[in-house]
Scaffold this motif. Structure first.
Motif, short mmCIF file in Angstrom:
data_model
loop_
_atom_site.label_atom_id
_atom_site.label_comp_id
_atom_site.label_asym_id
_atom_site.label_seq_id
_atom_site.Cartn_x
_atom_site.Cartn_y
_atom_site.Cartn_z
N GLY A 9 0.81 -1.21 0.00
CA GLY A 9 0.00 0.00 0.00
C GLY A 9 0.84 1.26 0.00
O GLY A 9 2.02 1.25 -0.39
N PRO A 14 -5.10 9.91 1.86
CA PRO A 14 -4.16 8.88 1.40
C PRO A 14 -4.78 7.83 0.50
O PRO A 14 -4.14 7.36 -0.44
CB PRO A 14 -3.64 8.28 2.72
N GLU A 15 -6.02 7.44 0.77
CA GLU A 15 -6.63 6.39 -0.04
C GLU A 15 -6.84 6.82 -1.48
O GLU A 15 -6.77 6.00 -2.41
CB GLU A 15 -7.95 5.92 0.58
N GLU A 53 -3.30 6.65 -3.10
CA GLU A 53 -2.95 5.24 -3.33
C GLU A 53 -3.70 4.67 -4.52
O GLU A 53 -3.12 3.97 -5.36
CB GLU A 53 -3.24 4.42 -2.08
N ASP A 54 -4.98 4.97 -4.62
CA ASP A 54 -5.79 4.44 -5.72
C ASP A 54 -5.27 4.94 -7.06
O ASP A 54 -5.13 4.16 -8.01
CB ASP A 54 -7.25 4.86 -5.52
N SER A 63 -1.94 3.34 -7.94
CA SER A 63 -2.07 1.89 -8.18
C SER A 63 -2.71 1.59 -9.53
O SER A 63 -2.43 0.55 -10.13
CB SER A 63 -2.88 1.23 -7.07
#
Length: 250
Positions: free
Chosen positions: A144, A207-208, A211-212, A215
């Motif tokens: 992550g 943060p999510e 990260e998405d 990724s």
């Protein structure tokens, strides 16, 4: 041949009248610039390669001058940044240079100009992560999103995710203050992605979301989508970022 690919852009955002951020990738710099399409540079993996952002202090005069001084110094000496002590020495020199450019002990209209800085020096087998202030270096891999830099910020108040206060920076004071740069080695794994950015990215985006985006998209697209997401979140600050990846062969 192993290589380093860096996709970057810099933009004033929606609320600032000018861009006080600056960026360095090896010998290449962007200072007080407006870009909406990522620029991608590719380098062979070998000698030290510095990739960093500098964020001129908002509310202080001359932020764009301070940030440009720092990235230009890093561009000039990047190939000499072979170890942790060398990075600390150049950041100490940058701190002194910003202070002296602001007028030194005599002060003047630029007396409190200052800037944060955060970045990496890419070496064949590792990264050296460094920062002074609250600009950040993040990594995304199989585990992550991870923050590799250390925020120079006071503890957050309950219910707040970010703060605009920094506890140390380069310059930023009417009198000279030494800095204690954060510098740390990190193992380098081909294929991992790294994000070097100012708080114009990390303040509006949780943060999510970061990260998405990292990724799901390739380098240039990820840089664009992070900028777009920050703009859609209100673009409250200057937005400067570099997405870095090390590959096995071009």
């Amino acid at each position: 041949m192993p290589y380093v690919a860096v996709s970057a852009l810099s933009h004033p955002g929606l609320l600032r009248s000018r861009n006080e951020d600056s960026l360095v990738i090896g010998p290449w710099t962007l200072c007080a610039t407006v870009t909406e399409s990522p620029q991608t540079l590719v380098f062979p993996l070998g000698g030290p390669l510095a990739v960093a952002v500098a964020d001129g202090l908002g509310g202080h005069p001359g932020g764009e001058i301070a940030s440009s001084l720092v990235v230009q110094r890093l561009a000039a000496v990047g190939s000499d940044l072979t170890g942790e002590d060398a990075i600390r020495d150049v950041l100490d020199a940058c701190n002194r240079e910003v202070y002296e450019a602001a007028g030194g002990d005599d002060g003047g209209e630029l007396a409190t100009m200052g800037t944060t800085v955060a970045g990496v020096v890419v070496r064949p087998d590792s990264l050296l992560v460094f920062n002074v202030g609250d600009s950040r270096v993040l990594a995304v891999d199989g585990d992550g999103l991870r923050q590799l830099s250390v925020d120079d910020s006071p503890p957050l108040e309950p219910g707040h995710r970010t703060t605009s206060i920094v506890t140390q920076c380069l310059g930023g004071s009417p009198f000279y203050r030494a800095v204690q740069p954060h510098v740390a080695p990190v193992p380098l794994t081909p294929g991992d992605r790294y994000l070097v950015c100012t708080d114009g990215v990390t303040d509006p985006l949780p943060p999510e979301v970061i990260e998405d985006v990292l990724s799901r998209h390739d380098d240039g697209r990820a840089a664009f989508e992070l900028w777009k997401a920050a703009i859609e979140a209100g673009g409250p600050d200057n937005i400067t970022l570099a997405v870095l990846r090390v590959g096995d062969e071009v």
